[in-house]
Design a protein around this motif. Structure first.
Motif, PDB file in Angstrom:
ATOM      1  N   ILE A  66     159.798  48.009  83.462  1.00  7.41           N
ATOM      2  CA  ILE A  66     159.451  47.998  84.873  1.00  7.41           C
ATOM      3  C   ILE A  66     159.024  49.411  85.261  1.00  7.41           C
ATOM      4  O   ILE A  66     159.869  50.293  85.435  1.00  7.41           O
ATOM      5  CB  ILE A  66     160.639  47.547  85.747  1.00  7.41           C
ATOM      6  N   ILE A 110     163.665  44.958  90.817  1.00 14.27           N
ATOM      7  CA  ILE A 110     164.443  45.072  89.579  1.00 14.27           C
ATOM      8  C   ILE A 110     165.474  43.945  89.512  1.00 14.27           C
ATOM      9  O   ILE A 110     165.633  43.292  88.477  1.00 14.27           O
ATOM     10  CB  ILE A 110     165.121  46.452  89.468  1.00 14.27           C
ATOM     11  N   ILE A 113     163.984  40.623  88.400  1.00 15.28           N
ATOM     12  CA  ILE A 113     163.704  40.583  86.956  1.00 15.28           C
ATOM     13  C   ILE A 113     165.000  40.398  86.166  1.00 15.28           C
ATOM     14  O   ILE A 113     165.066  39.588  85.234  1.00 15.28           O
ATOM     15  CB  ILE A 113     162.961  41.862  86.497  1.00 15.28           C
TER      16      ILE A 113
END
Length: 124
Positions: A66, A110, A113
């Motif tokens: 990321i 984040i 994910i």
């Protein structure tokens, strides 16, 4: 929130073999957050070791990278330029009027994910 453990190079202790420790932590990571800035882009160690290792894990689906745009830079020409980055709108965090809003946007991205990866592991 208890859904992940974090590690960064600032956790190195005196006497640690920093290269070995960084490689070990990267090899064990499933989610790799890279804070992108001009200093990040210009670091040969980061480009040659960290990014290449992370991209290998990303390609074999053992980890996800990321990229987080911390500061404005020419990151799209880097090897990470093909990956979707945070924050939304690809506006570097430093450019946001309210840095807290930028941080919340990044953390939410984040978290999404991480939760998706955890759900996929449970389903498998």
């Amino acid at each position: 929130m208890g859904i992940l453990e974090s590690w960064n190079f600032r956790e190195l202790k005196p006497g640690d073999e920093w290269d070995k420790k960084i490689k070990t932590e990267l090899s064990q990571s499933e989610v790799i957050v890279m804070l992108i800035s001009v200093d990040f882009i210009n670091s040969s160690y980061i480009s040659d070791i960290e990014v290449e290792t992370a991209l290998g894990k990303h390609r074999d689906n053992s980890a996800v990278i990321i990229p987080v745009l911390a500061r404005n830079c020419l990151w799209k020409t880097s090897p990470l330029g093909e990956l979707q980055a945070l924050p939304q709108g690809l506006k570097a965090m430093i450019s946001w009027t309210d840095l807290d809003d930028a941080c919340v946007d990044v953390v939410n991205g984040i978290r999404t994910i991480v939760e998706e990866r955890l759900a996929a592991k449970k389903a498998a």
